[in-house]
Write an enzyme that holds these catalytic residues in place. Structure first.
Site, mmCIF file in Angstrom:
data_model
loop_
_atom_site.group_PDB
_atom_site.id
_atom_site.type_symbol
_atom_site.label_atom_id
_atom_site.label_comp_id
_atom_site.label_asym_id
_atom_site.label_seq_id
_atom_site.Cartn_x
_atom_site.Cartn_y
_atom_site.Cartn_z
ATOM 1 N N ASN A 43 1.268 -10.748 -3.793
ATOM 2 C CA ASN A 43 0.445 -9.575 -3.473
ATOM 3 C C ASN A 43 -0.249 -9.760 -2.124
ATOM 4 O O ASN A 43 -0.627 -10.859 -1.743
ATOM 5 C CB ASN A 43 -0.543 -9.251 -4.599
ATOM 6 N N GLU A 45 -3.259 -7.969 0.009
ATOM 7 C CA GLU A 45 -4.355 -6.993 -0.027
ATOM 8 C C GLU A 45 -4.743 -6.551 1.378
ATOM 9 O O GLU A 45 -4.381 -7.164 2.376
ATOM 10 C CB GLU A 45 -5.559 -7.617 -0.743
ATOM 11 N N CYS A 53 1.438 -4.879 -4.303
ATOM 12 C CA CYS A 53 1.626 -5.853 -5.373
ATOM 13 C C CYS A 53 2.851 -6.728 -5.112
ATOM 14 O O CYS A 53 3.786 -6.342 -4.397
ATOM 15 C CB CYS A 53 1.825 -5.150 -6.707
ATOM 16 N N GLU A 55 5.300 -7.434 -7.033
ATOM 17 C CA GLU A 55 6.550 -6.852 -7.512
ATOM 18 C C GLU A 55 7.180 -5.951 -6.447
ATOM 19 O O GLU A 55 8.376 -5.978 -6.202
ATOM 20 C CB GLU A 55 6.311 -6.027 -8.780
ATOM 21 N N CYS A 90 1.525 -3.355 -12.818
ATOM 22 C CA CYS A 90 0.608 -2.219 -12.942
ATOM 23 C C CYS A 90 1.417 -0.924 -13.078
ATOM 24 O O CYS A 90 2.636 -0.894 -12.865
ATOM 25 C CB CYS A 90 -0.323 -2.156 -11.732
ATOM 26 N N CYS A 93 3.523 -0.011 -10.044
ATOM 27 C CA CYS A 93 4.743 -0.828 -9.901
ATOM 28 C C CYS A 93 5.798 -0.445 -10.941
ATOM 29 O O CYS A 93 6.986 -0.431 -10.644
ATOM 30 C CB CYS A 93 4.415 -2.312 -10.021
HETATM 31 ZN ZN ZN Z 1 1.514 -3.330 -9.106
#
Ligand code: ZN
Length: 130
Positions: A43, A45, A53, A55, A90, A93
């Site tokens: 990830n 940020e 993320c 993924e 999430c 994703c």
């Molecule tokens: Zn995610």
């Protein structure tokens, strides 16, 4: 049961590369294509715009290399420098991945010595009807 030992090592290494200045929550992902290649992600940020993320990093790396067929993804996450805890993709994703995978695409998460397995269909019900 498939052997995920290599993916677990890769995911843990990717967690160390995560840029998590704001949350301190580090996630690593390993995406395997149907032709056997693996693409990793962590990830990343950002202050002000939406963070990315692990993924989606893995998927974008693979797609940008021309991959179109995906078999599974392993996700491991938890607070920086701590052991992984239960960490599943999430909602954003899940929706993103559903664009590129079959309903039986497998999603693994590993924590506390356990391996949990899901399909995208289980995590995103109602998106694979018709
Ligand atoms: Zn995610």
């Amino acid at each position: 049961m498939i052997n995920l030992d290599d993916d677990i090592i890769l995911a843990n290494n990717m967690r160390k590369r995560a840029y998590t200045k704001y949350s301190g929550y580090n996630v690593g992902a390993v995406l395997k294509t149907k032709n056997g290649k693996k693409y990793t992600g962590c990830n990343v940020e950002n202050n002000g715009i939406q963070s990315i993320c692990a993924e989606r990093v893995a998927f974008c790396k693979a797609i940008s290399e021309g991959e179109t067929e995906f078999e599974r993804i392993l996700v491991m996450g938890g607070p920086k420098d701590k052991e992984p805890e239960k960490c599943l993709p999430c909602g954003y994703c899940r929706q993103f991945m559903s664009e590129f995978v079959d309903k039986d695409f497998k999603i693994f998460t590993v924590y506390d010595g356990k391996i949990e397995e899901y399909t995208i269909e289980e995590l995103l019900p109602n998106s694979f009807e018709i």
